[in-house]
Scaffold this motif. Structure first.
Motif, PDB file in Angstrom:
ATOM      1  N   THR B  52     -11.672 -11.931 -13.217  1.00 16.95           N
ATOM      2  CA  THR B  52     -11.868 -13.287 -13.745  1.00 16.95           C
ATOM      3  C   THR B  52     -13.300 -13.748 -13.523  1.00 16.95           C
ATOM      4  O   THR B  52     -13.897 -14.365 -14.404  1.00 16.95           O
ATOM      5  N   VAL B  53     -13.856 -13.447 -12.362  1.00 15.84           N
ATOM      6  CA  VAL B  53     -15.231 -13.896 -12.095  1.00 15.84           C
ATOM      7  C   VAL B  53     -16.200 -13.212 -13.050  1.00 15.84           C
ATOM      8  O   VAL B  53     -17.029 -13.863 -13.693  1.00 15.84           O
ATOM      9  N   CYS B  54     -16.076 -11.878 -13.185  1.00 21.00           N
ATOM     10  CA  CYS B  54     -17.008 -11.151 -14.055  1.00 21.00           C
ATOM     11  C   CYS B  54     -16.868 -11.620 -15.497  1.00 21.00           C
ATOM     12  O   CYS B  54     -17.878 -11.868 -16.173  1.00 21.00           O
ATOM     13  N   SER B  55     -15.629 -11.776 -15.966  1.00 16.87           N
ATOM     14  CA  SER B  55     -15.487 -12.174 -17.366  1.00 16.87           C
ATOM     15  C   SER B  55     -15.962 -13.610 -17.567  1.00 16.87           C
ATOM     16  O   SER B  55     -16.523 -13.941 -18.616  1.00 16.87           O
ATOM     17  N   ALA B  56     -15.778 -14.475 -16.558  1.00 21.01           N
ATOM     18  CA  ALA B  56     -16.268 -15.847 -16.688  1.00 21.01           C
ATOM     19  C   ALA B  56     -17.783 -15.856 -16.767  1.00 21.01           C
ATOM     20  O   ALA B  56     -18.383 -16.535 -17.617  1.00 21.01           O
ATOM     21  N   VAL B  57     -18.427 -15.074 -15.898  1.00 24.17           N
ATOM     22  CA  VAL B  57     -19.893 -15.037 -15.897  1.00 24.17           C
ATOM     23  C   VAL B  57     -20.408 -14.455 -17.211  1.00 24.17           C
ATOM     24  O   VAL B  57     -21.328 -14.989 -17.838  1.00 24.17           O
ATOM     25  N   ALA B  78     -19.795 -20.850 -13.131  1.00 26.08           N
ATOM     26  CA  ALA B  78     -18.889 -19.889 -13.761  1.00 26.08           C
ATOM     27  C   ALA B  78     -18.161 -19.072 -12.691  1.00 26.08           C
ATOM     28  O   ALA B  78     -16.980 -18.741 -12.845  1.00 26.08           O
ATOM     29  N   VAL B  79     -18.866 -18.772 -11.600  1.00 31.21           N
ATOM     30  CA  VAL B  79     -18.233 -18.008 -10.513  1.00 31.21           C
ATOM     31  C   VAL B  79     -17.091 -18.828  -9.922  1.00 31.21           C
ATOM     32  O   VAL B  79     -15.984 -18.322  -9.696  1.00 31.21           O
ATOM     33  N   VAL B  80     -17.361 -20.128  -9.689  1.00 38.21           N
ATOM     34  CA  VAL B  80     -16.325 -20.997  -9.115  1.00 38.21           C
ATOM     35  C   VAL B  80     -15.118 -21.067 -10.054  1.00 38.21           C
ATOM     36  O   VAL B  80     -13.972 -20.925  -9.618  1.00 38.21           O
ATOM     37  N   THR B  81     -15.395 -21.270 -11.357  1.00 41.49           N
ATOM     38  CA  THR B  81     -14.292 -21.323 -12.319  1.00 41.49           C
ATOM     39  C   THR B  81     -13.478 -20.044 -12.262  1.00 41.49           C
ATOM     40  O   THR B  81     -12.242 -20.079 -12.264  1.00 41.49           O
ATOM     41  N   GLY B  82     -14.172 -18.897 -12.193  1.00 40.97           N
ATOM     42  CA  GLY B  82     -13.481 -17.608 -12.149  1.00 40.97           C
ATOM     43  C   GLY B  82     -12.579 -17.490 -10.934  1.00 40.97           C
ATOM     44  O   GLY B  82     -11.411 -17.087 -11.049  1.00 40.97           O
ATOM     45  N   ALA B 105     -11.472 -20.647 -20.509  1.00 40.29           N
ATOM     46  CA  ALA B 105     -12.020 -21.655 -19.603  1.00 40.29           C
ATOM     47  C   ALA B 105     -13.498 -21.903 -19.897  1.00 40.29           C
ATOM     48  O   ALA B 105     -13.940 -23.045 -20.014  1.00 40.29           O
ATOM     49  N   ILE B 106     -14.261 -20.821 -20.013  1.00 43.36           N
ATOM     50  CA  ILE B 106     -15.712 -20.978 -20.120  1.00 43.36           C
ATOM     51  C   ILE B 106     -16.134 -21.343 -21.545  1.00 43.36           C
ATOM     52  O   ILE B 106     -16.870 -22.308 -21.755  1.00 43.36           O
ATOM     53  N   VAL B 107     -15.663 -20.589 -22.528  1.00 43.56           N
ATOM     54  CA  VAL B 107     -16.163 -20.796 -23.889  1.00 43.56           C
ATOM     55  C   VAL B 107     -15.510 -22.018 -24.521  1.00 43.56           C
ATOM     56  O   VAL B 107     -16.188 -22.943 -24.971  1.00 43.56           O
ATOM     57  N   VAL B 108     -14.173 -22.040 -24.541  1.00 36.95           N
ATOM     58  CA  VAL B 108     -13.490 -23.101 -25.288  1.00 36.95           C
ATOM     59  C   VAL B 108     -13.593 -24.438 -24.565  1.00 36.95           C
ATOM     60  O   VAL B 108     -13.947 -25.454 -25.149  1.00 36.95           O
ATOM     61  N   VAL B 109     -13.277 -24.442 -23.275  1.00 31.94           N
ATOM     62  CA  VAL B 109     -13.196 -25.730 -22.590  1.00 31.94           C
ATOM     63  C   VAL B 109     -14.573 -26.233 -22.162  1.00 31.94           C
ATOM     64  O   VAL B 109     -14.854 -27.417 -22.239  1.00 31.94           O
ATOM     65  N   LYS B 110     -15.444 -25.307 -21.710  1.00 32.77           N
ATOM     66  CA  LYS B 110     -16.708 -25.778 -21.143  1.00 32.77           C
ATOM     67  C   LYS B 110     -17.858 -25.731 -22.138  1.00 32.77           C
ATOM     68  O   LYS B 110     -18.425 -26.771 -22.465  1.00 32.77           O
ATOM     69  N   GLN B 111     -18.172 -24.541 -22.643  1.00 32.88           N
ATOM     70  CA  GLN B 111     -19.393 -24.429 -23.456  1.00 32.88           C
ATOM     71  C   GLN B 111     -19.266 -25.106 -24.818  1.00 32.88           C
ATOM     72  O   GLN B 111     -20.233 -25.650 -25.325  1.00 32.88           O
ATOM     73  N   MET B 112     -18.080 -25.084 -25.412  1.00 35.74           N
ATOM     74  CA  MET B 112     -17.946 -25.719 -26.725  1.00 35.74           C
ATOM     75  C   MET B 112     -18.160 -27.222 -26.622  1.00 35.74           C
ATOM     76  O   MET B 112     -18.458 -27.883 -27.607  1.00 35.74           O
TER      77      MET B 112
END
Lengths: 234, 331
Positions: B52-57, B78-82, B105-112
């Motif tokens: 999860t951490v690697c894919s989040a980063v 991103a590490v914390v989210t992961g 988590a990262i792309v849809v909820v945060k970066q978009m």
């Protein structure tokens, strides 16, 4: 020649630049409800397109006869008769599709794309242009439904038109079949089409005043001065 | 003389806090629970966290590149989210499902929505809910701690057992429930990071002492759940203790409800937010079809935060209440 180009434009504008679902944001309810499978989505798109073309032609032909004050009831009567015909045909020849679409088939009567095009286009334009406008909008609607339902069915059920897709069929992401997934795919497609339309030189469908609206050229409000109420709303 | 006088725009007093520093503190606070999850669920828990951490980063890096925005990997968010996402998953979840969760988590909820600080709901929580709705069976494969996780035995979480309890009578299901000490230490089925309450509480206290989070939200959240469960359980304190230590309450209250971007700024707003979270959690636990409601309660309250902020807007010093007639005239 110029007239011919105009007619082609009446047809083609419905596909991307003024796509009824993705740019004008009309007919959202049937869009979200019927796109859980490609089969029902395409059925819905074709049924609505058939009604749209017929009602556009009829309303355009009767546009000088229908009194302005009772135009909406008159349109609804015309649209409802075509919907009834389509519904009977579907019931007779495609009973499976009728079962899948359920209440959404008779609900085409109140589909805002059809009434919207009647009010915004067919009531002001000649028969041929109205027919092409209806056809273009119908194609746009069907294409949008097809794209949405493809994504939702492949990811959410692991099948495409009933054919199972390897790997995905064992692990479907159920959320795409459910309403939240539908809204998500809807939003992403809308963004993609906005970008496509923007590239073609049309302004984004953002709240930037009436000029930016994809319906600007046929909108009654646009011709008057924007009232203060409109400004404060924005 | 001119050199000694620095003329600049406010703010003039700055703290040395940085986003990276805060995120590092959060990671430190999460370490005890991570260690305990590896102790209980084996190497697979560590591997799942790594995934999860690697894919989040990676998702953060790629999405920032694609959107042509400045890189934000350095802030460690991103590490914390992961890590938090991994804490919310059962240790048996296939790796690719966990990776999908990170991307959501990262792309849809945060970066978009514009990147760090712009997300309107908690990214890890939303990812958990999307995974839960998408893969209901895989997300409910809870294993008992200390079993070999490659061929593990699935077990019911204490929350599922408690959901069947009528009127707070814990003794009726005592044989199926772990003891309260085991609940505190985390020897029961559940998501990887949520089982060990004591490690999560230690992490939370560290964050409060470092002034990374304010204690208001965790206290009101947990307090509200305690009061609701006291009423629902007919005053049975044992039932209340099980409810507080079970499920994702500690993880949610200390690490997820306190997310800066998705919680109110004022203390008054934080109280409203915490009580709301507690109420929704209790209502779902007592009346809902799901055994656990922490994730849904936090998401729902996240969405209400703008309204809470509006309601609890502080009065500027010396301000006089606007007269009613004036307001009507304005409207």
């Amino acid at each position: 020649m110029a007239e011919k180009k105009g007619l082609i434009k009446e047809f083609s504008k419905g596909i991307i630049a003024e796509n009824p679902v993705l740019r004008l944001v009309l007919g959202t309810c049937p869009t979200l409800a019927t796109t859980t499978s490609v089969e029902s989505a395409v059925g819905m798109g074709l049924a609505a397109s058939a009604v749209l073309v017929c009602s556009n032609v009829a309303i355009s032909a009767l546009r000088k006869v229908i009194p302005d004050k009772v135009r909406i009831p008159a349109y609804i009567v015309i649209i409802a008769s075509f919907v009834t015909i389509v519904q009977m045909l579907v019931k007779a020849f495609m009973p499976a599709l009728d079962e899948q679409l359920g209440v959404y088939l008779p609900l085409i009567v109140v589909n805002c794309i059809i009434l919207g095009r009647a009010e915004a286009f067919a009531s002001k334009n000649p028969v041929l242009a109205s027919a092409l406008d209806g056809l273009g909008m119908g194609v746009g609607f069907t294409v949008a439904l097809f794209l949405m339902s493809s994504v939702r069915e492949i990811l959410g059920a692991g099948t495409f038109y009933g054919i199972s897709v390897p790997f995905l069929a064992e692990n479907p992401m159920l959320i795409f079949i459910l309403p939240p997934g539908g809204f998500f795919v809807f939003g992403v497609l809308m963004a993609a089409v906005n970008r496509l339309a923007e590239k073609k030189g049309k302004p984004r469908a953002e709240l930037r005043g009436c000029e930016a609206c994809p319906m600007a050229h046929s909108c009654a409000l646009n011709k008057k001065e924007e009232s203060k109420e409109e400004v404060s709303k924005k | 003389m001119a050199k000694k006088l620095t003329v600049s725009a406010s703010p003039h007093v700055r703290s040395n806090e940085t986003t990276t520093g805060i995120m590092l503190d959060v990671i430190i606070a999460l370490v005890p629970a991570l260690v305990m999850s590896v102790v209980y669920f084996g190497l697979r828990a560590l591997l799942l966290t790594a995934v999860t951490v690697c894919s989040a980063v990676l998702a953060e890096y790629v999405s920032r590149k694609v959107m042509k925005r400045s890189g934000t990997l350095g802030d460690l968010s991103a590490v914390v989210t992961g890590i938090i996402l991994a804490f919310n998953l059962p240790s048996t979840l296939p790796f690719w499902m966990a990776a999908i969760g990170s991307v959501v988590a990262i792309v849809v909820v945060k970066q978009m929505f514009g990147g760090i600080g712009q997300n309107f709901v908690n990214p890890a929580m939303t990812a958990r809910i999307i995974l839960m709705v998408s893969f209901p069976t895989a997300m409910a494969q809870w294993v008992a701690p200390f079993t070999n996780s490659w061929d593990a035995v699935t077990t019911a979480t204490p929350m599922a057992t408690l959901a069947s309890v009528q009127g707070g009578d814990v003794s009726a299901v005592a044989s199926e429930l772990p003891s309260l000490a085991e609940m505190l230490l985390g020897r029961h089925g559940g998501s990887m990071g949520e089982v060990c309450s004591i490690a999560l509480i230690c992490g939370g206290i560290y964050l409060i002492l470092r002034k990374v989070i304010s204690p208001v939200i965790p206290l009101t959240f947990i307090g509200t759940v305690a009061v609701c469960m006291l009423v629902a359980g007919g005053g049975n304190l044992e039932f209340v203790a099980y409810q507080l230590l079970g499920g994702g309450l500690m993880l949610g209250a200390f690490f997820m409800a306190t997310d800066y971007a998705t919680s109110p700024i004022n203390t008054k707003g934080k109280i409203v937010f915490g009580i709301g979270c507690g109420l929704i959690t209790s209502v779902i636990r007592i009346f809902g079809a799901l055994p656990e409601g922490v994730s849904f309660s936090i998401i729902l309250m996240n969405i209400l935060v703008p309204h809470i902020e509006n309601m609890t807007r502080p009065k500027p010093f010396g301000a006089v209440k606007e007269k009613k007639e004036k307001k009507e005239a304005k409207a």
